[in-house]
Design an enzyme around this catalytic site. Structure first.
Site, PDB file in Angstrom:
ATOM      1  N   ARG A  36       0.843  -1.185   0.000  1.00 33.41           N
ATOM      2  CA  ARG A  36       0.000   0.000   0.000  1.00 33.41           C
ATOM      3  C   ARG A  36       0.880   1.238   0.000  1.00 33.41           C
ATOM      4  O   ARG A  36       1.711   1.407   0.881  1.00 33.41           O
ATOM      5  CB  ARG A  36      -0.865  -0.031   1.268  1.00 33.41           C
ATOM      6  CG  ARG A  36      -2.270   0.382   1.039  1.00 33.41           C
ATOM      7  CD  ARG A  36      -3.099   0.082   2.243  1.00 33.41           C
ATOM      8  NE  ARG A  36      -2.672   0.793   3.446  1.00 33.41           N
ATOM      9  CZ  ARG A  36      -3.502   1.146   4.413  1.00 33.41           C
ATOM     10  NH1 ARG A  36      -4.777   0.857   4.319  1.00 33.41           N
ATOM     11  NH2 ARG A  36      -3.069   1.748   5.488  1.00 33.41           N
TER      12      ARG A  36
ATOM     13  N   THR B  21      -0.961   7.551  -0.806  1.00 28.35           N
ATOM     14  CA  THR B  21      -2.313   7.435  -1.373  1.00 28.35           C
ATOM     15  C   THR B  21      -3.142   6.326  -0.736  1.00 28.35           C
ATOM     16  O   THR B  21      -4.361   6.285  -0.901  1.00 28.35           O
ATOM     17  CB  THR B  21      -2.234   7.118  -2.876  1.00 28.35           C
ATOM     18  OG1 THR B  21      -1.619   5.822  -3.026  1.00 28.35           O
ATOM     19  CG2 THR B  21      -1.400   8.153  -3.615  1.00 28.35           C
TER      20      THR B  21
ATOM     21  N   ASP C 198       0.381  -3.182  11.842  1.00 27.68           N
ATOM     22  CA  ASP C 198       0.755  -3.671  10.509  1.00 27.68           C
ATOM     23  C   ASP C 198       1.051  -5.159  10.605  1.00 27.68           C
ATOM     24  O   ASP C 198       2.070  -5.569  11.179  1.00 27.68           O
ATOM     25  CB  ASP C 198       1.982  -2.894  10.008  1.00 27.68           C
ATOM     26  CG  ASP C 198       2.341  -3.272   8.573  1.00 27.68           C
ATOM     27  OD1 ASP C 198       2.349  -4.485   8.256  1.00 27.68           O
ATOM     28  OD2 ASP C 198       2.620  -2.361   7.777  1.00 27.68           O
TER      29      ASP C 198
ATOM     30  N   ASP D 257       4.511  -6.439   9.227  1.00 19.12           N
ATOM     31  CA  ASP D 257       5.647  -6.137  10.109  1.00 19.12           C
ATOM     32  C   ASP D 257       5.639  -7.010  11.349  1.00 19.12           C
ATOM     33  O   ASP D 257       6.695  -7.459  11.807  1.00 19.12           O
ATOM     34  CB  ASP D 257       5.609  -4.654  10.517  1.00 19.12           C
ATOM     35  CG  ASP D 257       6.199  -3.747   9.443  1.00 19.12           C
ATOM     36  OD1 ASP D 257       6.983  -4.246   8.618  1.00 19.12           O
ATOM     37  OD2 ASP D 257       5.864  -2.552   9.446  1.00 19.12           O
TER      38      ASP D 257
HETATM   39  C1  PRP Z   1      -1.417  -4.452   4.393  1.00 17.08           C
HETATM   40  C2  PRP Z   1      -2.292  -5.692   4.502  1.00 17.08           C
HETATM   41  C3  PRP Z   1      -3.041  -5.685   3.207  1.00 17.08           C
HETATM   42  C4  PRP Z   1      -3.226  -4.210   2.963  1.00 17.08           C
HETATM   43  C5  PRP Z   1      -4.618  -3.840   3.390  1.00 17.08           C
HETATM   44  O1  PRP Z   1      -0.309  -4.730   3.630  1.00 17.08           O
HETATM   45  O2  PRP Z   1      -1.570  -6.870   4.723  1.00 17.08           O
HETATM   46  O3  PRP Z   1      -2.336  -6.296   2.141  1.00 17.08           O
HETATM   47  O4  PRP Z   1      -2.249  -3.507   3.754  1.00 17.08           O
HETATM   48  O5  PRP Z   1      -4.847  -2.521   3.062  1.00 17.08           O
HETATM   49  P1  PRP Z   1      -5.948  -2.081   2.015  1.00 17.08           P
HETATM   50  O6  PRP Z   1      -7.170  -2.903   2.269  1.00 17.08           O
HETATM   51  O7  PRP Z   1      -6.131  -0.639   2.336  1.00 17.08           O
HETATM   52  O8  PRP Z   1      -5.406  -2.294   0.637  1.00 17.08           O
HETATM   53  P2  PRP Z   1       0.893  -3.692   3.462  1.00 17.08           P
HETATM   54  O9  PRP Z   1       0.643  -2.749   2.342  1.00 17.08           O
HETATM   55  O10 PRP Z   1       1.188  -3.056   4.786  1.00 17.08           O
HETATM   56  O11 PRP Z   1       2.085  -4.627   2.993  1.00 17.08           O
HETATM   57  P3  PRP Z   1       2.856  -5.768   3.814  1.00 17.08           P
HETATM   58  O12 PRP Z   1       1.941  -6.960   3.914  1.00 17.08           O
HETATM   59  O13 PRP Z   1       4.044  -6.025   2.976  1.00 17.08           O
HETATM   60  O14 PRP Z   1       3.207  -5.204   5.181  1.00 17.08           O
END
Ligand code: PRP
Length: 210
Positions: A103, A107, A199, A202
């Site tokens: 993400r 944005t 998160d 993480d």
């Molecule tokens: C987190 C989570 C989802 C996403 C959810 O991943 O694991 O994939 O955000 O958010 P959304 O519904 O608003 O799209 P992240 O982007 O933090 O990546 P990561 O799993 O690598 O930490």
């Protein structure tokens, strides 16, 4: 459009409490993700179709059952990886297709950085795995990729979900089934789930200090 399937169970409440607690170690967090994924798997697989399989017990011949369809597990990297092992254990014949999405911090929209879906021969049923459904952007991008691949039945498995994410996924992919352990209150201004668990990626991979 089917209503989201919410798993209401006392064990879910207890394991979710471990996940949410900021003092939970990464190791304990991974264990809680495994346990909740087991309960999610039980819920989301209840209607998989089976076919007869002739076998012989030590006593006599009989007809058993085996899964009829090709099943695909689609973890969204990174956090979805934490749910794969349990699902593979439950459905040992399933295929695993990874999608890498993160993400964008400005944005909050997903950015795809890895996808190896082949052009042809889609699985019959896909389980999209991600512990969190926040804005729903990542789930929508993943489900659209699977629809483009030609998957007839897609199920989204998320441990915690925000109402905003559920609404967006339902609006943009109305045929996708949603299975979740909890629908939280809302998203905050940074698009994090409240009260949430931080998160998940993480915390699973012990990178909270980076
Ligand atoms: C987190 C989570 C989802 C996403 C959810 O991943 O694991 O994939 O955000 O958010 P959304 O519904 O608003 O799209 P992240 O982007 O933090 O990546 P990561 O799993 O690598 O930490």
């Amino acid at each position: 459009m089917p209503a989201p399937k919410l798993i209401e169970h006392p064990l879910v409440d207890c394991h979710l409490t471990v996940l949410r607690d900021k003092n939970t170690s990464s190791s304990e967090f991974r264990s809680a993700v495994n346990r909740l994924s087991t309960l999610l798997a039980y819920s989301a697989t209840h209607d998989l179709q089976t076919t007869e399989k002739p076998i012989e017990t030590p006593i006599q011949k009989m007809l058993g059952r085996q899964l009829l369809h090709r099943i695909g597990l689609v973890p969204i990297l990174r956090a979805g990886i934490g749910m794969v092992e349990v699902m593979l254990d439950m459905i040992p014949t399933s295929e695993v297709w990874h999608l890498g999405l993160y993400r964008d911090e400005q944005t909050a929209e997903p950015v795809r950085y890895y996808s190896k879906l082949p052009e042809k021969a889609p699985v019959d049923v896909a389980f999209v795995l991600d512990p969190m459904l926040a804005t729903g952007g990542s789930a929508v991008m993943a489900c659209n990729a699977l629809k483009k691949w030609g998957v007839p039945l897609i199920k989204m498995l998320s441990i915690i979900s925000a109402p905003e994410g559920i609404q967006r996924l339902q609006e943009e992919c109305p045929d996708v089934e949603i299975h979740t352990c909890q629908i939280d209150l809302m998203l905050n201004e940074d698009k994090f789930i409240v009260p949430g668990l931080g998160d998940a990626g993480d915390r699973i991979f012990n990178t909270t200090g980076q």
